[in-house]
Design an enzyme around this catalytic site. Structure first.
Site, PDB file in Angstrom:
ATOM      1  N   SER A 132      14.948  14.906   1.608  1.00  0.00           N
ATOM      2  CA  SER A 132      15.958  13.907   1.957  1.00  0.00           C
ATOM      3  C   SER A 132      15.343  12.667   2.609  1.00  0.00           C
ATOM      4  CB  SER A 132      16.966  14.516   2.939  1.00  0.00           C
ATOM      5  OG  SER A 132      17.939  13.558   3.279  1.00  0.00           O
TER       6      SER A 132
ATOM      7  N   ARG B  19       0.832  -1.209   0.000  1.00  0.00           N
ATOM      8  CA  ARG B  19       0.000   0.000   0.000  1.00  0.00           C
ATOM      9  C   ARG B  19       0.869   1.262   0.000  1.00  0.00           C
ATOM     10  NH1 ARG B  19      -2.378  -3.914  -0.779  1.00  0.00           N
ATOM     11  NH2 ARG B  19      -4.498  -4.478  -0.152  1.00  0.00           N
TER      12      ARG B  19
ATOM     13  N   GLU C 124       2.183   1.621  -3.473  1.00  0.00           N
ATOM     14  CA  GLU C 124       1.096   2.158  -4.303  1.00  0.00           C
ATOM     15  C   GLU C 124       0.954   3.665  -4.104  1.00  0.00           C
ATOM     16  OE1 GLU C 124      -2.618  -0.278  -4.676  1.00  0.00           O
ATOM     17  OE2 GLU C 124      -3.562   1.506  -3.845  1.00  0.00           O
TER      18      GLU C 124
END
Lengths: 146, 146, 146, 146, 146, 146, 146, 146, 146, 146
Positions: free
Chosen positions: F113, F87, F90
């Site tokens: 960063s 997830r 995604e």
């Protein structure tokens, strides 16, 4: 013109004329399998055969010329997705080692050629469901030591 | 014991006893092709056949039991490297679309099964070089609409 | 015209006419699922169904002809990215072996066909949040020995 | 002990005791599908269920403890090779967009959950060949804007 | 018009009008993050929001309509190359298991939703160098047994 | 001893002692997130912190030494399969470009960063379902021209 | 106009005017390396520098505007094929761990920035064959614990 | 003994003896960079150097012998994940074409050798943050026509 | 004009004029192998040679100019599919380690250059079937220590 | 014993006895190239040759037996990383199409066999730097039509 354009033109002409691969093959004087593979851009035809194919399809010189060119055999899917072709890929995965074992046992160390090679696809009628019968003949090539 | 250990044990016993796949197949009452694929871990055998195979190889119960288990068919090379198997992969790449065209033309929209399927590998003697003759029969399965 | 152009034309016409897949399916005399898959280029329709689909969408002959052609089933993402489709990919990853275990236990060694196959997608109302109910029926195909 | 060792121990005990997944599931008080997936290491069980599973299999505390651990769900084949599992992968490839279209049409923009999810696998007897009937219910989750 | 063309048109209009994402978001009555993702083609907007976005950008109906379509979420780089996005990919690689451990410890077995989800990106001024402050809130979804 | 063995030993000791990551973190004098990532082998600890962690877990010098070594940060799945981690993958796919747009707009050309970086994971109670609240702060690094 | 079109236009103008990268860099008031990377679409230029570059190349406003846009840094070959670039890829493969060891030894746990970074490429004449001398300076960024 | 075992033994001895790469390099009479790469298994040492390295590390003949063997240079991650090494990979992606442009402009068509090659890594103190200074010198090799 | 367009124009002109690669090479004053590779876009020609090639093909200035540009050597298939080229790929797979062993034994640690390199392809007539005779000469480059 | 163990045993014995591949080849009565490839597990030897190789290396029956087995030719790196082997891979990438053009022109449509094939590697002394001279002879195999 390139092989991809040739293929598209042939498929369209074949559809419009209602021809079968066996009709085109008859014109070419070759098998339906080889003729089809050449029309799809995966083999070349000799001049005479190419002209006969172009003629039966009602296509001109450009097609005939392109059919004679030696193809670059390229496929873009390392693992094919269409179910018809995938099943063959699966067959190679499942039975590849079996094929190797039996060729090695019957012929010695070497391979079955995919160049000096013929393939025929036939319909085998069967009351439990028709079957596709494929016959492949490839020359055995022994590994050479030196 | 798992399929990989079974395969290794069978290949070793076969080598030591100097048996051919056809010898083992005869014991199993099945073709050399199917028997070989089961011994390599890509198919299972029914109890009776498995016991016959174990016996002819001089192997015990464990092998017979393992031969009866349903395999997970796994191959690790998406594109095989051994030349024998690669040539078949190449054949699928070069002729896959041709096979699809001809099956579709002769049977309609559908596939050739890789499950209800037989394959035979024979030696075809030829003065210009012996040939490997492969005969494959797969049930045609039409796509179903609903 | 090819399947990709057909799909685009159908989606546009469907949007403009404010039709639902169930409307188009009713015209086709088939399920919404199958009809939709054919309109997206993943299945073909018989002549009569194809003409009915083209008509309800106000589209011409070309669309009807293209709907009747047998598709090459190609998807370009080995691992799909859209979350709706990925969740199904994930389901196959998480439950694939479970499915295999249970099919093998109930039916023996073999597969569930993805060709002789139906799928229905329904809405299941639920106070805790509606649910998608999917029913899939695939013919069991036993492995064949020979 | 890890999930892989647990899985191996469970499969061996199940085989030796001649148990079916439905027998083990009955002990767990859960479905065969969920119980099987937990035994294969893809889900966890609550303490009470895990102990019941270990007991019916004649396995000790270690198995029960491992069954309760939350799994890392990992599969190593991006594209599965076993034909049973591949057919499901193919189904996602062929019907994935269709599923998305119909879910979107019936529910709006969102997904079908693979977490709040149930799956049942049944045998549907059929004179033309038995069928595998799979019923999947997943909660619809609408995309949230903010 | 498709999502890619819509995105290009929006980026161009935004540049020409000298608008910021926060300006467009204000028109939409949504966050800059969600509005931006919809303009890039990764989410959809409701009719009213879409029309407001099109208006503030001086774009017509086509854009508003396209913004309302449910997107297919597709990204072509499995591993992103742009350094901004790669750093996030790296973060998932380095801290993914940590995230899982802590979610599991605090919530039990389950996931953090990427669907019922919000994300905010703020500037945190800092004399040692300004910082990007990202706040993400995702609904916890427990795995369901059955 | 290497990082993988260290991780296994720590997870086992943590489980047997019934400790939480927050307990171990308190001993280390660091956040639960950083401490957990170091115990999983993705960061290193300074001597004093490492010794405190080893002590609270009842583990010896070897663990403390290994915790101090600078890790090679390696993950083997380019696309993670566990749903918790996927997830997040995604989220990077869907919102990566949005993140880039907003960072660029607020800070100029540069990156956030992943080295000078903190992450906190909290539980946000909610009657409609608890939520995972993640706060990430990364230093902005402007591209340098020369 | 996009970065790819900009790059093509710049390369063409550079060729026709017979300019060197050092000429263009001088106009920009920056190094040849940075200027070249911006012209190839991998960095952006500030307004003044961009206008100077466009002017020396005899190109208009569009180019200057495009040079100022922040690029999406995308490369399509995970493993580069051009021999010049591949040798650098190989260098990273062969010496990557060495670089890490020495940076860690001299600076502690952290990385060398690829953002706060300069690179110069010079010609070193040598009777045994001229050499390419590359000087790279990247800021050390220590990992931050929290 | 193989290179992997050698590497592990050297790293352990180096750690226990508290040696730095520069100490080992001094013994070898070579640079720290080359010596380190040989100890990591990516280069070989001549007999005399190898014996000096083994001696300073208090390791026996086997190590010295293995250091002299010509390595197979193998790395398993096509795209490295460790941030130190990834930043170099990124640098090749972002600046690869720039490097090619400038080498071609200064030297003509050809490459910079990764074989006849030196690399030095130094610490550059800087009040705004220390910098890693890398100097690479590779022989220019012109393409040969024939 | 780019290399791809140049290649297409050259192949067409070559076909129409019925020229062989040896004819074009003679005009260029170079080998057929090098000339062909330049015409396919994988090497560049010096001004004089390029003009001679363009002239013999009846092509204009643009072709001559493009032939002089230094190419980016790019191939899109990591594993080539055309059988002619695949067999060479296979040769590298099967004999790569053998080549390395023998070069290392005869020359010491180093490589055979693919830059300072010639290749000739000849026809060897043979009653058992003609043979392709390939002669490759590459400069040995020793690894340099420093 | 398998091919990998055989290879390791042979390389160790060769090193200890201080033999060269040419010494082993002389015993085998074959070329150094073929003998070496068989010892590395990529070809098989006939009984007599295998026994001679085992004898000269002071190795027993097991090695001789294993040398006679037909190998599965497997390489794990689709793109090799060792510079010696990579340069050959690069050569196939850069010159593959050239090879195809020239073979097609001289022989017609067909391939150069990698099975009926010899390769010799020689040292060519040269004041400007010694060269590796490789001579490869492969049988031309014309595509067969049918």
């Amino acid at each position: 013109m390139n092989k991809a354009e040739m293929k598209e033109a042939i498929l369209e002409a074949k559809f419009e004329k209602g021809l079968k691969w066996s009709d085109i093959a008859k014109a070419a004087g070759l098998s339906a399998e080889y003729t089809c593979s050449a029309c799809l851009g995966m083999n070349h035809l000799e001049k005479q055969n190419a002209e006969a194919v172009a003629e039966v399809l009602g296509l001109g010189n450009e097609i005939s010329t392109e059919l004679q060119r030696f193809p670059h055999k390229i496929w873009s899917q390392a693992i094919p997705t269409d179910p018809v072709i995938y099943r063959w890929y699966e067959m190679v995965g499942v039975y590849g080692e079996t094929i190797k074992e039996l060729i090695n046992e019957k012929f010695g160390d070497g391979i079955m050629s995919a160049i000096d090679f013929t393939m025929n696809i036939d319909k085998q009628e069967d009351p439990k469901g028709d079957r596709v019968l494929v016959t492949i003949s490839g020359k055995f090539l022994p590994y050479k030591s030196w």
